[in-house]
Design a protein around this motif. Structure first.
Motif, short mmCIF file in Angstrom:
data_model
loop_
_atom_site.label_atom_id
_atom_site.label_comp_id
_atom_site.label_asym_id
_atom_site.label_seq_id
_atom_site.Cartn_x
_atom_site.Cartn_y
_atom_site.Cartn_z
N GLU A 5 0.83 -1.21 0.00
CA GLU A 5 0.00 0.00 0.00
C GLU A 5 0.86 1.26 0.00
N GLU B 120 -4.89 2.50 -0.42
CA GLU B 120 -5.37 1.86 0.80
C GLU B 120 -6.45 0.86 0.40
N LEU B 121 -6.17 -0.40 0.67
CA LEU B 121 -7.13 -1.46 0.39
C LEU B 121 -8.10 -1.56 1.57
N GLU B 122 -9.33 -1.86 1.26
CA GLU B 122 -10.35 -2.02 2.31
C GLU B 122 -10.01 -3.23 3.17
N ASP B 123 -10.31 -3.13 4.48
CA ASP B 123 -10.00 -4.22 5.40
C ASP B 123 -10.59 -5.55 4.95
N GLU B 124 -11.85 -5.55 4.52
CA GLU B 124 -12.49 -6.79 4.07
C GLU B 124 -11.73 -7.40 2.90
N GLU B 125 -11.26 -6.55 2.02
CA GLU B 125 -10.52 -7.01 0.86
C GLU B 125 -9.18 -7.61 1.30
N VAL B 126 -8.49 -6.94 2.21
CA VAL B 126 -7.19 -7.41 2.69
C VAL B 126 -7.33 -8.79 3.32
N SER C 242 -5.85 -6.92 -6.70
CA SER C 242 -6.38 -5.84 -5.85
C SER C 242 -5.60 -4.55 -6.03
N ALA D 120 -7.00 -0.99 -7.48
CA ALA D 120 -6.89 0.24 -6.68
C ALA D 120 -6.14 1.32 -7.45
N GLN E 147 -7.68 4.96 -8.99
CA GLN E 147 -7.10 6.29 -8.71
C GLN E 147 -6.71 7.00 -10.01
#
Length: 84
Positions: free
Chosen positions: A50, A56-62, A74, A78, A82
């Motif tokens: 990251e 910043e990857l979403e927590d659920e995705e991580v 992922s 991301a 952007q």
């Protein structure tokens, strides 16, 4: 990260960062099943990725990421979101 990074460049960078931390593994190896690799180590590697791409990857995705291929997909998504 440079705006000129290609999908292939992202894959090389991400896989290199991960392999530095966990060793030489196949792109489809479940990172959580590697001996000596725990969830904390995986989270640290994801944090380094990251920072490298200023994303910043979403927590659920991580927490759903299992393999190098998953992480690469992922990160690409991301970065594309952007517009980089």
């Amino acid at each position: 990260m440079k705006a000129t990074d290609t999908g292939e460049s992202i894959a090389e960078t991400v896989s290199g960062l991960i392999r530095q931390a966990v060793g030489d593994v196949a792109d489809d190896t479940d990172l959580r099943m590697i001996e000596g690799v725990d969830s904390v180590k995986v989270l640290r590697v994801i944090a380094a990725v990251e920072r490298t791409y200023d994303i910043e990857l979403e927590d659920e995705e991580v927490f759903a990421l299992k393999t190098i291929d998953d992480v690469v997909r992922s990160v690409r998504a991301a970065v594309e979101a952007q517009g980089l």
